[in-house]
Design a protein around this motif. Structure first.
Motif, PDB file in Angstrom:
ATOM      1  N   MET A 153      -7.124  -0.385  -3.109  1.00 53.67           N
ATOM      2  CA  MET A 153      -7.416  -1.723  -2.624  1.00 53.67           C
ATOM      3  C   MET A 153      -8.925  -1.940  -2.616  1.00 53.67           C
ATOM      4  O   MET A 153      -9.669  -1.123  -2.082  1.00 53.67           O
ATOM      5  CB  MET A 153      -6.850  -1.909  -1.209  1.00 53.67           C
ATOM      6  N   ASN A 154      -9.371  -3.033  -3.223  1.00 58.13           N
ATOM      7  CA  ASN A 154     -10.795  -3.351  -3.294  1.00 58.13           C
ATOM      8  C   ASN A 154     -11.140  -4.459  -2.302  1.00 58.13           C
ATOM      9  O   ASN A 154     -10.540  -5.537  -2.332  1.00 58.13           O
ATOM     10  CB  ASN A 154     -11.164  -3.808  -4.705  1.00 58.13           C
ATOM     11  N   ILE A 155     -12.114  -4.181  -1.449  1.00 58.66           N
ATOM     12  CA  ILE A 155     -12.527  -5.140  -0.425  1.00 58.66           C
ATOM     13  C   ILE A 155     -13.983  -5.509  -0.651  1.00 58.66           C
ATOM     14  O   ILE A 155     -14.848  -4.632  -0.753  1.00 58.66           O
ATOM     15  CB  ILE A 155     -12.332  -4.559   0.987  1.00 58.66           C
ATOM     16  N   PHE A 156     -14.250  -6.822  -0.739  1.00 56.83           N
ATOM     17  CA  PHE A 156     -15.609  -7.324  -0.930  1.00 56.83           C
ATOM     18  C   PHE A 156     -16.146  -7.871   0.391  1.00 56.83           C
ATOM     19  O   PHE A 156     -15.435  -8.589   1.104  1.00 56.83           O
ATOM     20  CB  PHE A 156     -15.632  -8.464  -1.959  1.00 56.83           C
ATOM     21  N   LEU A 157     -17.405  -7.551   0.695  1.00 60.17           N
ATOM     22  CA  LEU A 157     -18.118  -8.135   1.827  1.00 60.17           C
ATOM     23  C   LEU A 157     -19.322  -8.871   1.257  1.00 60.17           C
ATOM     24  O   LEU A 157     -20.126  -8.275   0.535  1.00 60.17           O
ATOM     25  CB  LEU A 157     -18.602  -7.060   2.804  1.00 60.17           C
ATOM     26  N   CYS A 158     -19.450 -10.153   1.564  1.00 61.18           N
ATOM     27  CA  CYS A 158     -20.574 -10.922   1.029  1.00 61.18           C
ATOM     28  C   CYS A 158     -21.256 -11.693   2.153  1.00 61.18           C
ATOM     29  O   CYS A 158     -20.682 -12.636   2.716  1.00 61.18           O
ATOM     30  CB  CYS A 158     -20.094 -11.883  -0.058  1.00 61.18           C
ATOM     31  N   ARG A 203      -5.361   4.363  10.211  1.00 58.02           N
ATOM     32  CA  ARG A 203      -4.047   4.202   9.584  1.00 58.02           C
ATOM     33  C   ARG A 203      -3.841   5.150   8.405  1.00 58.02           C
ATOM     34  O   ARG A 203      -2.852   5.047   7.691  1.00 58.02           O
ATOM     35  CB  ARG A 203      -3.876   2.742   9.145  1.00 58.02           C
ATOM     36  N   LYS A 204      -4.808   6.049   8.234  1.00 65.40           N
ATOM     37  CA  LYS A 204      -4.745   7.065   7.169  1.00 65.40           C
ATOM     38  C   LYS A 204      -4.500   6.439   5.797  1.00 65.40           C
ATOM     39  O   LYS A 204      -3.748   6.958   4.976  1.00 65.40           O
ATOM     40  CB  LYS A 204      -3.680   8.113   7.497  1.00 65.40           C
ATOM     41  N   MET A 205      -5.155   5.317   5.563  1.00 69.20           N
ATOM     42  CA  MET A 205      -5.099   4.658   4.255  1.00 69.20           C
ATOM     43  C   MET A 205      -6.404   4.987   3.539  1.00 69.20           C
ATOM     44  O   MET A 205      -7.467   4.466   3.885  1.00 69.20           O
ATOM     45  CB  MET A 205      -4.916   3.149   4.422  1.00 69.20           C
ATOM     46  N   ASP A 206      -6.318   5.880   2.557  1.00 68.75           N
ATOM     47  CA  ASP A 206      -7.541   6.417   1.959  1.00 68.75           C
ATOM     48  C   ASP A 206      -7.788   5.946   0.528  1.00 68.75           C
ATOM     49  O   ASP A 206      -8.622   6.495  -0.183  1.00 68.75           O
ATOM     50  CB  ASP A 206      -7.519   7.950   2.001  1.00 68.75           C
ATOM     51  N   THR A 207      -7.079   4.911   0.095  1.00 67.95           N
ATOM     52  CA  THR A 207      -7.298   4.391  -1.262  1.00 67.95           C
ATOM     53  C   THR A 207      -8.046   3.060  -1.199  1.00 67.95           C
ATOM     54  O   THR A 207      -7.775   2.140  -1.967  1.00 67.95           O
ATOM     55  CB  THR A 207      -5.963   4.214  -1.998  1.00 67.95           C
ATOM     56  N   ILE A 208      -8.989   2.964  -0.278  1.00 71.21           N
ATOM     57  CA  ILE A 208      -9.736   1.731  -0.045  1.00 71.21           C
ATOM     58  C   ILE A 208     -11.157   1.878  -0.579  1.00 71.21           C
ATOM     59  O   ILE A 208     -11.815   2.895  -0.353  1.00 71.21           O
ATOM     60  CB  ILE A 208      -9.799   1.407   1.465  1.00 71.21           C
ATOM     61  N   VAL A 244     -15.242  -5.764 -10.854  1.00 67.87           N
ATOM     62  CA  VAL A 244     -14.132  -5.262 -10.034  1.00 67.87           C
ATOM     63  C   VAL A 244     -13.273  -6.440  -9.569  1.00 67.87           C
ATOM     64  O   VAL A 244     -13.795  -7.499  -9.207  1.00 67.87           O
ATOM     65  CB  VAL A 244     -14.668  -4.487  -8.809  1.00 67.87           C
ATOM     66  N   ILE A 245     -11.971  -6.265  -9.590  1.00 69.70           N
ATOM     67  CA  ILE A 245     -11.054  -7.312  -9.117  1.00 69.70           C
ATOM     68  C   ILE A 245     -10.811  -7.112  -7.620  1.00 69.70           C
ATOM     69  O   ILE A 245     -10.317  -6.061  -7.205  1.00 69.70           O
ATOM     70  CB  ILE A 245      -9.718  -7.266  -9.879  1.00 69.70           C
ATOM     71  N   PRO A 246     -11.154  -8.099  -6.790  1.00 70.20           N
ATOM     72  CA  PRO A 246     -11.001  -7.928  -5.340  1.00 70.20           C
ATOM     73  C   PRO A 246      -9.578  -8.212  -4.863  1.00 70.20           C
ATOM     74  O   PRO A 246      -8.873  -9.054  -5.428  1.00 70.20           O
ATOM     75  CB  PRO A 246     -11.967  -8.973  -4.774  1.00 70.20           C
ATOM     76  N   ASP A 247      -9.186  -7.503  -3.812  1.00 69.40           N
ATOM     77  CA  ASP A 247      -7.919  -7.789  -3.132  1.00 69.40           C
ATOM     78  C   ASP A 247      -8.159  -8.614  -1.872  1.00 69.40           C
ATOM     79  O   ASP A 247      -7.408  -9.533  -1.565  1.00 69.40           O
ATOM     80  CB  ASP A 247      -7.211  -6.478  -2.765  1.00 69.40           C
TER      81      ASP A 247
END
Length: 235
Positions: free
Chosen positions: A1-6, A27-32, A48-51
């Motif tokens: 999962m790709n997260i953008f902060l702008c 939450r042990k989500m390590d694919t971020i 990069v394509i954001p989610d």
């Protein structure tokens, strides 16, 4: 999962990044992957394509509403959250269906609540399902699920490479696997018809040779009709 902060304020992106890392770590989500931008141009130039995108509104080059419009055009499934101190942009944000409108300073509880809903929505959009096993979260593509098998109070989820034992019951999995490619041939099984290679009146045979799935007498005709129609429509 790709997260953008702008945001052109590095203190805001730093705090938001810390909150996000804490949320996903808990939450042990390590694919971020988190990407930080301080200008609209750098964000829109990314390959990069954001989610999920967190956007400030008051930016030097172009305001966040205009950036959000461009992102909606480029990435229709992208989830956009506006982060701002200015309430007067709320109507404009709602017009483009922004997912959340978060005030500065950021309220962590409200942020986390928004993320819970965002992840659920992304799961629905992407055809993926996230569930918990021993305090660890697993995400699977529904297309990779061969079948779900009820075993006492647990449900075993079979994929081509793994078997996962979920504490969620069959009612939960029936709801999650509401999809034209899934069928329940027996009260203890839900099968992905894409993985069936042959069947007779008592058994469904899958591309995992170790998995032979029983079919009840009462559902055979219904399964046969549904399966043949499904295969016709997927040619």
């Amino acid at each position: 999962m790709n997260i953008f902060l702008c945001d052109d304020d590095c203190l805001v992106t730093k705090q938001l990044s810390e909150y996000l890392n804490e949320y996903f770590s808990d939450r042990k989500m390590d694919t971020i992957k988190i990407f930080t931008f301080n200008t609209a141009f750098s964000l829109l130039s990314s390959s990069v394509i954001p989610d999920i995108v967190f956007l400030d509104i008051e930016m030097p080059e172009i305001n966040g509403i205009e950036i959000a419009k461009k992102l909606c055009s480029l990435y229709p499934d992208c989830i956009i959250m506006i982060v701002t101190s200015y309430s007067e942009y709320l109507d404009a944000a709602m017009d483009i269906h922004v997912f959340r409108y978060l005030d500065k300073p950021i309220n962590k509880k409200r942020l986390y609540s928004g993320l819970d809903y965002a992840i659920k929505r992304l799961t629905d959009i992407s055809g993926k399902i996230t569930f918990e096993i021993h305090s660890k979260f697993i995400t699977l593509s529904k297309k990779d699920i061969i079948c779900a098998e009820a075993q006492l109070r647990n449900v075993n989820i079979y994929t081509p490479t793994e078997m996962y034992t979920s504490k969620k019951n069959m009612i939960f999995w029936k709801e999650q696997l509401k999809n034209p490619c899934f069928f329940q041939p027996h009260r203890s099984y839900i099968v992905n018809m894409n993985h069936i290679i042959s069947f007779d009146k008592t058994t469904l045979y899958t591309d995992n040779t170790a998995l032979a799935i029983p079919i009840s007498r009462n559902t055979y005709q219904s399964f046969k009709t549904t399966y043949l129609l499904f295969m016709e429509n997927t040619r």
